[in-house]
Design an enzyme around this catalytic site. Structure first.
Site, PDB file in Angstrom:
ATOM      1  N   LYS B  79       0.744  -1.246   0.109  1.00 14.77           N
ATOM      2  CA  LYS B  79      -0.148  -0.099  -0.166  1.00 14.77           C
ATOM      3  C   LYS B  79       0.803   1.224   0.001  1.00 14.77           C
ATOM      4  CE  LYS B  79      -3.803   2.156   2.460  1.00 14.77           C
ATOM      5  NZ  LYS B  79      -4.690   2.016   3.737  1.00 14.77           N
ATOM      6  N   SER B 154      -9.843   2.094   3.050  1.00 13.43           N
ATOM      7  CA  SER B 154      -8.893   2.842   2.073  1.00 13.43           C
ATOM      8  C   SER B 154      -7.763   1.908   1.395  1.00 13.43           C
ATOM      9  CB  SER B 154      -7.975   3.813   2.837  1.00 13.43           C
ATOM     10  OG  SER B 154      -7.167   3.184   3.904  1.00 13.43           O
ATOM     11  N   SER B 178      -9.583  -0.195   7.283  1.00 14.01           N
ATOM     12  CA  SER B 178      -9.190  -0.225   5.938  1.00 14.01           C
ATOM     13  C   SER B 178      -8.560  -1.386   5.148  1.00 14.01           C
ATOM     14  CB  SER B 178      -8.217   1.090   5.984  1.00 14.01           C
ATOM     15  OG  SER B 178      -8.877   2.249   5.831  1.00 14.01           O
TER      16      SER B 178
END
Lengths: 492, 480
Positions: B79, B154, B178
């Site tokens: 990420k 996210s 997330s």
């Protein structure tokens, strides 16, 4: 109405000042408070940096153990209670030399609280409370000059960013610029004794801000305060406070009101100027620093730290006055630094008669230093030299007069006493007693009444004879020898 | 060999046994990315050079017959909120548009030490703020199960890449759900470990006391392998603490019979989609069939979780994001004449709307005069929420809940309604506030074939139990 100077003075005397000081002291840790970067002063800009002290994305602080130990030691030396648990907090504000946009400091649970130190005041001592001592990180430096494009740009040096500081906040117990000055002198002395900082103001390792207000004498409530910043010597603090107090009295006397504000001191003009008002004051939005665990200094650790606490200057002075029979003033001079006091005590203890070492420092060394206009640290005669000279006098090898002469030579040649003593061929005072005996005989003959008194048991009269003999010998005689001879002759 | 049919274990074994090579797996992944990612949008930056060098290194070891590390040759995605040395790291934001970090995030470094091949950086909501991945400054991510829908957020890119076989596993970050919510939306496994279990060093902070790094994988076992690799104390993160790291993989095989599973009514109330509820009830039934004892519990402060979360998270974010000021790195507004203009314009140009909204909220709740009413109060409620869990865990070994009240929603459906978007986190924020571990695993599909996620919550530092339960459930489902 025009105020005459007289009424103005009288009016101004109706006020008293209330002063509190915030002192930042840089700790002498080899590395920064939250990373392992060097704290060396004077390295090229932005070389002592890493992701942590540059505030790079993702970097996290890790607390320096030594910084905690040093801060706790300083707090203990200032008679504070060290909190078993203290909390780091973020102080949020934007400034280019503050890389994270917040400073890691401590807020409502500081490292230590409730301390006090004593300062000398007319006719005694006064206690100045220490509200708190807390740990925090330093910011970097904005460099507004010195570069080709300094006209329209500012450079940032982050070598100092993350250097460990303690902030020492006093209670508003300080009543005059003079007391503020004394407080700072004492505070610095104590910190220097603990060895946790070099307190070098030129390099910024000791910085001071002052909060000051005035109020009518006897009034309980505080007046509105101003904060005076940017003062880089103790003398300037005193001057800035003197100016600021008078300014505030003037404002009140002319019917005005004090504005709560931050003021900068301009040492060239001797005046303070408004920097920002309360309305412009930052809201620092303090909150507990989530990247650090609560700081625990339990009793065991406190005891460990306390063991490295040296004897502090005030206590040491009192003991030295008692141990060596020296004056308060000389104790003050001899404890100017811990190193000097240590040297003195080591020399005194090694000498045959410790008190004689102290006496020589007091009677022979100090005067010469003063005449020469130098500090004790620059003395040509070391404490070891004083000790040797004391021993030589003690054992009767040299006389008091000879010692004085040798001291003079030391100062003239800027050499230590042992060197000069060697250069002079290890002089000795005469051991031939015949001349001295003749003098004594003459003096005894000239004072038959005192001889009678002595023989009648009033032995204290011997002091009189010693004095007479010493005077007759122009103080060249060895007092010990004089004493011996007199006792023998009077007794016989 | 294709990633489609592989797991971490089978990939490593295949490379070890020289049935395939790490380089060919990486190349396969890059071809897949080239063909599919223009549609999905899971990657922001590719790190081909670094990946292929690492893969070649692994192949060299395999050739020499050396025993390969647990993640050897496994194509990974990271990420974009975790810094990677020399590989652009943007946090999904324009303010870090060209930022090249000079160091590696600890979790990434540990993956690579264990042989992982880092393919690139995964798309995400800007600074991990969002529940749909629509807040990425670069591009939205589409859900590989239905490209008209969001992948969740996210860590949307991290979940989508695993679901679309563009990576075998990814790292995500979880501040309020997330990792788990996108895992649930995309039908993969997502694990948020206990706070302190995995170092946050190198994770670009959103809300420091809530941020966690964890894996998104195809199987529970893969999640256990990744966790075993990245967990453990890190001298660079003072908050990485806790007991020694157990062998999560070996612990998977322990029996689940007799474990007590708590079901809290607060997680099955208003707003829960009918199909999600039905899937959860079936899953709970399945757990009972596996020999678990299902116990009804109550977590009474749950209703305060979302507001509490949005106070704590935004407060910390407002401070954490202060460093993006244009002074040292990242975007700086040009032609600003004064310092404050430079700050204002840099941050105005660099941050997106959601990030600005949260900075403003956070600044407000920390302000003089409001701190006690908001931030301090929220911290107290946080303590109560944590106590709810502590009390529940005296009676049960794990708690089962839906991961999200709904399956994946459509792109654009909630962008104009931040509050509706915030409620997408209603079942996940509690674990962040309490710091307890949580895992989301697939548990069926809606009538529209959208994945549904089941969340298992565990005691502090007891990832082993929820992994074991999830593994047992997953096996039982496969056998069906």
């Amino acid at each position: 109405m025009v105020t005459t100077p007289e009424t103005s003075v009288a009016a101004r005397a109706r006020y008293e000042a209330v002063i509190g000081l915030e002192v930042h002291v840089q700790l002498l840790t080899a590395t920064k408070i939250f990373c392992s970067c060097s704290t060396r002063f004077g390295n090229p800009p932005n070389t002592n940096v890493c992701p942590v002290c540059l505030g790079l994305p993702g970097a996290l602080p890790v607390l320096n153990r030594k910084a905690v130990e040093f801060a706790a030691l300083a707090a203990m030396a200032l008679n504070c209670q060290v909190n078993a648990t203290s909390i780091f907090a973020r102080k949020n504000y934007f400034y280019p030399d503050l890389p994270k946009g917040y400073q890691i400091s401590q807020y409502d649970k500081p490292l230590a609280e409730h301390g006090a130190i004593e300062i000398p005041v007319q006719g005694g001592a006064k206690k100045i409370g220490i509200t708190r001592v807390h740990l925090e990180e330093d910011a970097g430096k904005s460099l507004h000059e010195g570069f080709a494009d300094s006209v329209d740009t500012t450079a940032i040096d982050l070598n100092r960013s993350g250097v460990a500081l303690i902030e020492i906040v006093s209670e508003p117990d300080i009543a005059s610029p003079e007391e503020a000055y004394e407080y700072l002198i004492r505070l610095k002395e104590i910190i220097l004794y603990t060895g946790v900082s070099d307190c070098n103001m030129e390099e910024g390792s000791l910085r001071c801000d002052a909060n000051v207000s005035v109020r009518a004498r006897g009034q309980r409530e505080f007046g509105t305060k101003t904060e005076v910043k940017n003062v880089n010597s103790f003398r300037f603090i005193r001057e800035a406070l003197e100016y600021e107090i008078e300014r505030q009295k003037g404002v009140l006397e002319s019917g005005g009101q004090i504005t709560q504000e931050t003021r900068l001191y301009n040492s060239n003009e001797g005046k303070t100027y408004n920097m920002r008002s309360k309305e412009q004051a930052h809201d620092y939005r303090y909150f507990p620093e989530p990247d650090l665990l609560p700081l625990i200094i339990d009793e065991k650790r406190q005891a460990e730290i306390r063991r490295s606490l040296p004897e502090l200057p005030e206590a040491r002075r009192k003991r030295m006055v008692a141990d060596y029979g020296i004056t308060e003033y000389d104790a003050q001079v001899l404890t100017f630094s811990k190193a000097l006091a240590d040297q003195f005590e080591a020399a005194a203890k090694a000498a045959k008669n410790p008190k004689r070492v102290a006496n020589l420092v007091q009677s022979e060394l100090m005067g010469r230093l003063k005449a020469k206009g130098c500090e004790i640290e620059q003395s040509p005669i070391s404490m070891k030299g004083v000790a040797l000279s004391a021993d030589l006098v003690e054992s009767g090898v040299i006389s008091g007069k000879m010692l004085k002469d040798l001291y003079d030579l030391s100062f003239a040649r800027e050499k230590d006493f042992p060197d000069v003593y060697e250069e002079e061929g290890r002089p000795e005072q005469s051991r031939d007693t015949s001349a001295l005996e003749q003098t004594i005989d003459e003096i005894l003959a000239a004072h038959p009444r005192q001889v009678e008194q002595f023989r009648a048991g009033k032995t204290a009269v011997i002091g009189f004879f010693v004095g007479q003999v010493m005077r007759a010998s122009k103080r060249q005689a060895n007092p010990q020898l004089v004493n011996e001879l007199l006792t023998r002759k009077l007794g016989g | 060999m294709e990633l489609t049919s592989l797991t971490i274990d089978s990939a490593r074994s295949a490379i070890q046994e020289r049935k395939t090579t790490a380089v060919s797996l990486a190349e396969w992944a890059y071809r897949k990315i080239e063909s599919d990612d223009p549609t999905i949008g899971a990657f922001i930056t590719l790190s081909k050079e670094r990946a292929l060098a690492k893969a070649a290194e692994i192949d060299e070891m395999a050739k020499k017959g050396e025993k390969l590390a647990p993640l050897a040759g496994v194509p990974f995605g990271i990420k974009d909120v975790m810094v990677t040395r020399g590989v652009r790291t943007t946090a999904g934001s324009k303010i870090l548009g060209n930022y090249l970090p000079p160091y590696d995030c600890t979790a990434v470094a540990r993956l690579e030490t264990a042989g992982a091949v880092v393919l690139g950086k995964m798309n995400c909501d800007e600074f991990a703020m969002g529940s749909s991945n629509e807040n990425s400054a670069w591009k939205p991510v589409r859900n590989p199960r239905d490209i008209s829908r969001v992948p969740g957020g996210s860590s949307g890119g991290s979940a989508a890449a695993v679901a679309a076989d563009m990576a075998l596993a990814t790292l995500g970050s979880d501040t309020g759900g997330s990792i788990r919510q996108p895992a649930s939306f995309c039908g993969v496994v997502g694990l948020k470990p206990t706070y302190g279990r995995v170092s946050r060093y190198g994770l670009i902070a959103f809300a420091s006391s809530l941020d966690h790094i964890g894996p998104l994988t195809k199987t529970v076992k893969d999640a256990a392998i990744v966790l075993r690799t990245i967990a453990g104390q890190d001298p660079m993160d003072s908050t990485s603490v806790g007991p020694a790291v157990p062998d999560y993989v070996a612990d998977l095989e322990k029996p689940v019979r007799g474990l007590k599973i708590g079901v809290a009514k607060e997680y099955f109330g208003e707003g829960l989609d009918r199909e999600v509820r039905a899937a959860l009830e079936a899953a709970i039934q399945k757990l009972a069939e596996l020999g678990c004892e299902v116990v009804e519990i109550s977590l009474p402060h749950t209703k305060y979780a979302v507001p509490t979360y949005y106070i704590v998270a935004t407060a910390e974010a407002s401070s954490n994001l202060a460093r993006f000021d244009g002074v040292r790195y990242g975007h700086r507004a040009s032609a600003a004449r004064t310092l404050s203009e430079m700050y204002r314009r840099t941050r105005d140009e660099g941050f997106g709307a959601e990030v600005k909204r949260r900075i403003m909220l956070g600044t407000y709740v920390l302000s003089a005069g409001y701190y006690d009413a908001y931030y301090l109060k929220a911290q107290k409620v946080r303590t109560l929420l944590t106590r709810d869990f502590d009390q529940a865990f005296q009676r049960v070994d794990a708690i089962v809940t839906p991961t999200s009240p709904t399956a994946a929603f459509k792109l654009g459906e909630k962008v104009d309604d931040p509050l509706a978007m915030y409620l997408a986190d209603i079942y996940t924020v509690t674990a962040n506030l309490a710091g307890i571990p949580g895992i989301s695993i697939p548990c069926g599909k809606t009538s529209e074939k959208l994945p549904i996620g089941m969340q298992l919550l565990g005691k502090h530092f007891d990832e082993a139990t929820i992994l074991r339960l999830a593994h047992a459930y997953e096996l039982a489902e496969v056998q069906n």
